[in-house]
Motif scaffolding. Structure first.
Motif, PDB file in Angstrom:
ATOM      1  N   SER A   1       1.116  -1.146   0.409  1.00 14.37           N
ATOM      2  CA  SER A   1       0.032   0.034  -0.121  1.00 14.37           C
ATOM      3  C   SER A   1       1.004   1.669   0.187  1.00 14.37           C
ATOM      4  O   SER A   1       0.218   2.402  -0.379  1.00 14.37           O
ATOM      5  N   SER A   2       2.354   0.998   0.377  1.00 14.33           N
ATOM      6  CA  SER A   2       2.492   2.317   0.273  1.00 14.33           C
ATOM      7  C   SER A   2       4.008   2.398  -1.407  1.00 14.33           C
ATOM      8  O   SER A   2       4.736   1.913  -1.695  1.00 14.33           O
ATOM      9  N   LYS A   3       3.550   3.352  -1.802  1.00 16.46           N
ATOM     10  CA  LYS A   3       4.419   3.660  -2.993  1.00 16.46           C
ATOM     11  C   LYS A   3       4.989   4.853  -3.037  1.00 16.46           C
ATOM     12  O   LYS A   3       6.177   5.262  -3.800  1.00 16.46           O
ATOM     13  N   PHE A   4       4.680   5.885  -2.495  1.00 15.06           N
ATOM     14  CA  PHE A   4       6.036   6.972  -1.899  1.00 15.06           C
ATOM     15  C   PHE A   4       6.000   7.191  -0.743  1.00 15.06           C
ATOM     16  O   PHE A   4       5.314   6.827   0.168  1.00 15.06           O
ATOM     17  N   LEU A   5       7.401   7.386  -0.069  1.00 13.28           N
ATOM     18  CA  LEU A   5       8.042   7.370   0.878  1.00 13.28           C
ATOM     19  C   LEU A   5       8.431   9.272   1.205  1.00 13.28           C
ATOM     20  O   LEU A   5       8.776   9.653  -0.038  1.00 13.28           O
ATOM     21  N   VAL A   6       7.894   9.943   1.699  1.00 13.14           N
ATOM     22  CA  VAL A   6       8.025  11.810   2.247  1.00 13.14           C
ATOM     23  C   VAL A   6       8.679  11.722   3.272  1.00 13.14           C
ATOM     24  O   VAL A   6       9.091  10.469   4.248  1.00 13.14           O
ATOM     25  N   THR A   7      10.273  12.307   3.505  1.00 14.27           N
ATOM     26  CA  THR A   7      11.447  11.986   3.837  1.00 14.27           C
ATOM     27  C   THR A   7      12.008  13.896   4.568  1.00 14.27           C
ATOM     28  O   THR A   7      12.018  14.611   3.906  1.00 14.27           O
ATOM     29  N   CYS A   8      11.708  14.212   5.810  1.00 11.47           N
ATOM     30  CA  CYS A   8      11.844  15.872   6.159  1.00 11.47           C
ATOM     31  C   CYS A   8      11.723  15.925   7.574  1.00 11.47           C
ATOM     32  O   CYS A   8      11.887  14.750   8.373  1.00 11.47           O
ATOM     33  N   ASP A   9      12.173  16.660   8.111  1.00 15.67           N
ATOM     34  CA  ASP A   9      12.196  17.017   9.310  1.00 15.67           C
ATOM     35  C   ASP A   9      12.017  18.981   9.356  1.00 15.67           C
ATOM     36  O   ASP A   9      12.021  19.209   8.939  1.00 15.67           O
ATOM     37  N   ILE A  10      12.133  19.029  11.096  1.00 15.46           N
ATOM     38  CA  ILE A  10      12.292  20.151  11.000  1.00 15.46           C
ATOM     39  C   ILE A  10      13.249  21.094  11.111  1.00 15.46           C
ATOM     40  O   ILE A  10      14.847  20.414  11.719  1.00 15.46           O
ATOM     41  N   ALA A  11      13.743  22.252  11.136  1.00 21.35           N
ATOM     42  CA  ALA A  11      14.459  22.790  10.492  1.00 21.35           C
ATOM     43  C   ALA A  11      14.744  23.809  12.178  1.00 21.35           C
ATOM     44  O   ALA A  11      14.321  24.309  12.527  1.00 21.35           O
ATOM     45  N   ASN A  12      15.866  23.722  12.474  1.00 22.29           N
ATOM     46  CA  ASN A  12      16.699  24.008  13.755  1.00 22.29           C
ATOM     47  C   ASN A  12      15.641  23.440  15.045  1.00 22.29           C
ATOM     48  O   ASN A  12      15.479  24.700  15.760  1.00 22.29           O
ATOM     49  N   PHE A  13      14.556  22.574  15.497  1.00 18.06           N
ATOM     50  CA  PHE A  13      13.568  22.631  16.230  1.00 18.06           C
ATOM     51  C   PHE A  13      14.232  22.930  17.384  1.00 18.06           C
ATOM     52  O   PHE A  13      13.491  23.602  17.522  1.00 18.06           O
ATOM     53  N   TYR A  14      15.638  22.074  18.045  1.00 15.43           N
ATOM     54  CA  TYR A  14      15.215  22.847  19.634  1.00 15.43           C
ATOM     55  C   TYR A  14      15.970  23.748  19.800  1.00 15.43           C
ATOM     56  O   TYR A  14      15.270  24.887  20.852  1.00 15.43           O
ATOM     57  N   ASP A  15      16.221  24.976  18.863  1.00 19.07           N
ATOM     58  CA  ASP A  15      16.924  26.082  18.488  1.00 19.07           C
ATOM     59  C   ASP A  15      15.747  27.101  18.746  1.00 19.07           C
ATOM     60  O   ASP A  15      15.532  28.429  19.195  1.00 19.07           O
ATOM     61  N   ARG A  16      14.339  26.661  17.947  1.00 18.41           N
ATOM     62  CA  ARG A  16      13.373  27.454  17.421  1.00 18.41           C
ATOM     63  C   ARG A  16      12.537  27.209  17.351  1.00 18.41           C
ATOM     64  O   ARG A  16      11.511  27.448  17.722  1.00 18.41           O
ATOM     65  N   LEU A  17      12.506  26.149  18.799  1.00 18.81           N
ATOM     66  CA  LEU A  17      11.040  26.197  20.132  1.00 18.81           C
ATOM     67  C   LEU A  17      10.481  27.030  20.433  1.00 18.81           C
ATOM     68  O   LEU A  17      11.365  27.665  21.926  1.00 18.81           O
ATOM     69  N   ASN A  18       9.371  27.401  20.502  1.00 18.08           N
ATOM     70  CA  ASN A  18       9.357  28.755  21.134  1.00 18.08           C
ATOM     71  C   ASN A  18       8.559  28.472  22.399  1.00 18.08           C
ATOM     72  O   ASN A  18       7.540  27.908  22.979  1.00 18.08           O
ATOM     73  N   LEU A  19       8.973  29.144  23.597  1.00 17.16           N
ATOM     74  CA  LEU A  19       8.617  28.805  25.079  1.00 17.16           C
ATOM     75  C   LEU A  19       7.569  29.323  24.853  1.00 17.16           C
ATOM     76  O   LEU A  19       6.676  28.764  26.749  1.00 17.16           O
ATOM     77  N   HIS A  20       6.860  30.201  25.172  1.00 16.36           N
ATOM     78  CA  HIS A  20       5.000  30.719  25.399  1.00 16.36           C
ATOM     79  C   HIS A  20       4.778  29.429  24.456  1.00 16.36           C
ATOM     80  O   HIS A  20       3.479  29.485  25.579  1.00 16.36           O
ATOM     81  N   ARG A  21       4.926  28.950  23.228  1.00 15.75           N
ATOM     82  CA  ARG A  21       3.328  28.164  23.240  1.00 15.75           C
ATOM     83  C   ARG A  21       4.078  27.043  23.641  1.00 15.75           C
ATOM     84  O   ARG A  21       2.688  26.310  24.217  1.00 15.75           O
ATOM     85  N   LEU A  22       5.116  26.420  24.079  1.00 17.48           N
ATOM     86  CA  LEU A  22       5.529  25.233  24.821  1.00 17.48           C
ATOM     87  C   LEU A  22       4.446  25.782  26.631  1.00 17.48           C
ATOM     88  O   LEU A  22       4.041  24.661  26.699  1.00 17.48           O
ATOM     89  N   GLU A  23       4.621  26.201  26.693  1.00 18.98           N
ATOM     90  CA  GLU A  23       4.152  26.583  28.367  1.00 18.98           C
ATOM     91  C   GLU A  23       2.285  26.646  27.997  1.00 18.98           C
ATOM     92  O   GLU A  23       1.776  26.255  29.001  1.00 18.98           O
ATOM     93  N   SER A  24       2.106  27.223  26.980  1.00 15.06           N
ATOM     94  CA  SER A  24       0.798  27.447  26.725  1.00 15.06           C
ATOM     95  C   SER A  24       0.139  26.065  26.557  1.00 15.06           C
ATOM     96  O   SER A  24      -0.348  25.221  26.884  1.00 15.06           O
ATOM     97  N   ILE A  25       0.866  24.252  25.809  1.00 14.25           N
ATOM     98  CA  ILE A  25       0.710  22.932  25.404  1.00 14.25           C
ATOM     99  C   ILE A  25       0.468  22.925  27.357  1.00 14.25           C
ATOM    100  O   ILE A  25       0.189  22.436  26.900  1.00 14.25           O
ATOM    101  N   LEU A  26       1.421  22.706  28.057  1.00 10.95           N
ATOM    102  CA  LEU A  26       1.788  22.182  28.640  1.00 10.95           C
ATOM    103  C   LEU A  26       0.451  22.902  29.802  1.00 10.95           C
ATOM    104  O   LEU A  26      -0.216  21.772  31.216  1.00 10.95           O
TER     105      LEU A  26
END
Length: 538
Positions: free
Chosen positions: A146-171
């Motif tokens: 059933s798998s015909k295509f594979l998508v590979t990606c990652d988040i750019a500079n994940f730890y460096d760009r993680l927004n602390l105020h959004r993280l606070e809201s999630i918690l």
């Protein structure tokens, strides 16, 4: 998990796994073997968290060391946190870890493979969910019909760009104690110099928070029917057709945008899956292209124009290792038939060898037993400086196999490198210092000279690394010289200077000085315990 349980687990985890997976465990963690001292640390940390504020946490600013990750100019900014502060940070996050894990997609769904919280015997994460399992799952799913295509990606500079105020809201949305969430947010903002972005790279606490930051992204992608798996910021989508592959990737980009994150466009690919495709390594698909549709480019361009620019700092993983792992028996058998000398000549003929060139060369030398070729590794490090820590690790681990004359030549070459100008990056200096402090490559005079000329802005950890390397080799006069540096040393250096003084000076000479140091150790229980454990410093 209540605060007492979280603190006990944090102390036990640090005692077993160290402060970070990046730097080796410092000697002072050995003090945690003492039950009375461990209990003292427990009480200090509980009191600091119960105080409910940044002031009550009483933490130090953190330092950072750049370490290699991917290509010649790709680095990760690794956090250097004091031992007590690491325990406080981890304990605070552990009070929330169970609630975060409850809200994540169930591990039984085989989607999220990164850092599933399941504490046992001082370890925090389920060993059955790892990067290896993530790659194995991706390979299995990709080869289903059933798998015909594979998508590979990652988040750019994940730890460096993680927004602390959004993280606070999630918690807060997870119904976690608001007082604890606020205290954690204050701590992270303090360490981020109020920039509102970035988790400290390298600690288990940050791993737990990074997973919390992607909770709602994971839920959304499942709600639209996307078939995918994830390890931290690394995504794999398994699509039945090209349309689904593009659609799911577009939706991921849009949803990440809501969290202030972007994908790494240069690493994003859609590939047609064939029976010969190898997932997790190099893909041999017939049709492979980077995503370049007008819709995706429009979204990406909007993100780049709307968001401020941040320093590029990568997360975990990468193509340039810093620790050497011996080849498996099958690999040794295969490489034993290679011409290691020819590989070396090939590398020297290139202006910029690839990471695979260097790792293959080193494994070939080991597999063929041509350890005399290690004498050329300093020149290889000059061609690709980011490989210096890896090469140093190899030289240390196989020192007994390298001919004595070659070891002397290796030492001379790295001494010249240490004395070169302009100054080298801190991570390279730390690696060379480590080598020159080992028994087989020791160069005490070069280390002392480097120590005397060390500038205060040379780096966050190079001073401590030098003291670690010098510690076993110094004479009485050199100890007295090093001791004079104590008053302007940082906390990492002060603990090691105290240890050197205790190791090398006789009782009458060290006792008065240690008594003076004891009066300065109130804020550092690890330094205080070090002095208390010295029978000459009552």
């Amino acid at each position: 998990m209540d605060i007492s349980q979280a603190v006990e687990l944090a102390v036990e985890n640090v005692a077993k796994e160290g402060l970070t997976d990046i730097f080796p465990p410092p000697e002072e963690l050995g003090l945690l073997k003492n039950k009375a001292f461990r209990q003292k640390i427990n009480e200090i940390v509980k009191k600091s968290i119960n105080g409910g504020s940044l002031d009550s946490l009483d933490v130090n600013p953190i330092g950072h060391v750049l370490l290699p990750k991917g290509g010649p100019f790709d680095f990760r900014k690794c956090a250097l946190i004091q031992p007590l502060d690491t325990i406080k940070y981890l304990a605070l996050v552990l009070t929330m870890a169970s609630e975060i894990e409850k809200k994540r997609l169930s591990p039984h769904r085989h989607i999220i493979y990164s850092y599933r919280f399941k504490p046992q015997k001082g370890y925090l994460f389920n060993p059955k969910c790892s990067y290896t399992h993530f790659k194995q799952h991706a390979a299995t799913i990709s080869h289903r019909g059933s798998s015909k295509f594979l998508v590979t990606c990652d988040i750019a500079n994940f730890y460096d760009r993680l927004n602390l105020h959004r993280l606070e809201s999630i918690l807060l949305s997870l119904k976690i104690d608001a007082k604890l969430v606020k205290q954690l947010n204050q701590l992270l903002l303090f360490w981020a110099n109020r920039d509102s972005y970035g988790l400290p790279v390298g600690s288990n606490a940050s791993r737990i928070l990074a997973e919390a930051a992607l909770l709602e992204v994971d839920n959304y992608m499942c709600s639209i029917g996307a078939r995918f798996s994830r390890f931290v910021d690394d995504y794999r989508f398994f699509a039945p057709d090209a349309h689904s592959a593009h659609y799911w990737l577009t939706q991921l980009i849009e949803r990440l945008w809501l969290e202030g994150l972007t994908i790494n466009k240069s690493k994003t690919k859609i590939e047609e899956i064939h029976p010969t495709t190898v997932v997790g390594k190099s893909l041999s698909a017939k049709k492979s292209h980077k995503v370049a549709s007008s819709q995706l480019n429009a979204i990406a361009e909007q993100q780049e124009t709307c968001r401020p620019q941040f320093r590029i700092v990568a997360g975990y993983g990468g193509d340039i290792p810093t620790i050497f792992r011996a080849p498996a028996s099958q690999e040794i058998e295969k490489l034993s038939k290679t011409d290691a000398n020819a590989k070396l000549l090939e590398i020297k003929s290139k202006q910029l060898p690839t990471p695979e060139d260097i790792t293959d060369l080193i494994k070939s030398i080991i597999s063929t037993g041509n350890f005399h070729l290690f004498v050329a590794l300093p020149e290889v490090a000059d061609l690709f400086p980011q490989f210096t820590p890896y090469i140093v690790d190899v030289l240390c681990k196989y020192a007994d196999s390298v001919p004595s004359k070659d070891r002397q030549d290796i030492t001379k070459k790295f001494v010249r490198r240490l004395r070169s100008k302009p100054p080298m990056p801190e991570y390279i200096a730390m690696a060379i210092v480590r080598l020159l402090g080992t028994q087989h490559y020791v160069a005490k005079d070069a280390l002392l000279s480097f120590f005397r000329k060390l500038e205060r802005n040379a780096g966050a950890y190079i001073g401590r690394a030098l003291l670690d390397a010098l510690g076993p080799h110094v004479s009485r006069g050199e100890v007295l010289e090093i001791r004079r540096y104590f008053d302007r040393a940082d906390a990492w250096e002060k603990r090691q200077i105290t240890r050197i003084v205790d190791r090398h000076l006789d009782e009458d000479e060290k006792r008065p000085w240690l008594k003076n140091v004891k009066t300065q150790s109130a804020r550092d229980p690890f330094l205080a315990e070090q002095i208390k454990s010295t029978p000459t410093a009552p």
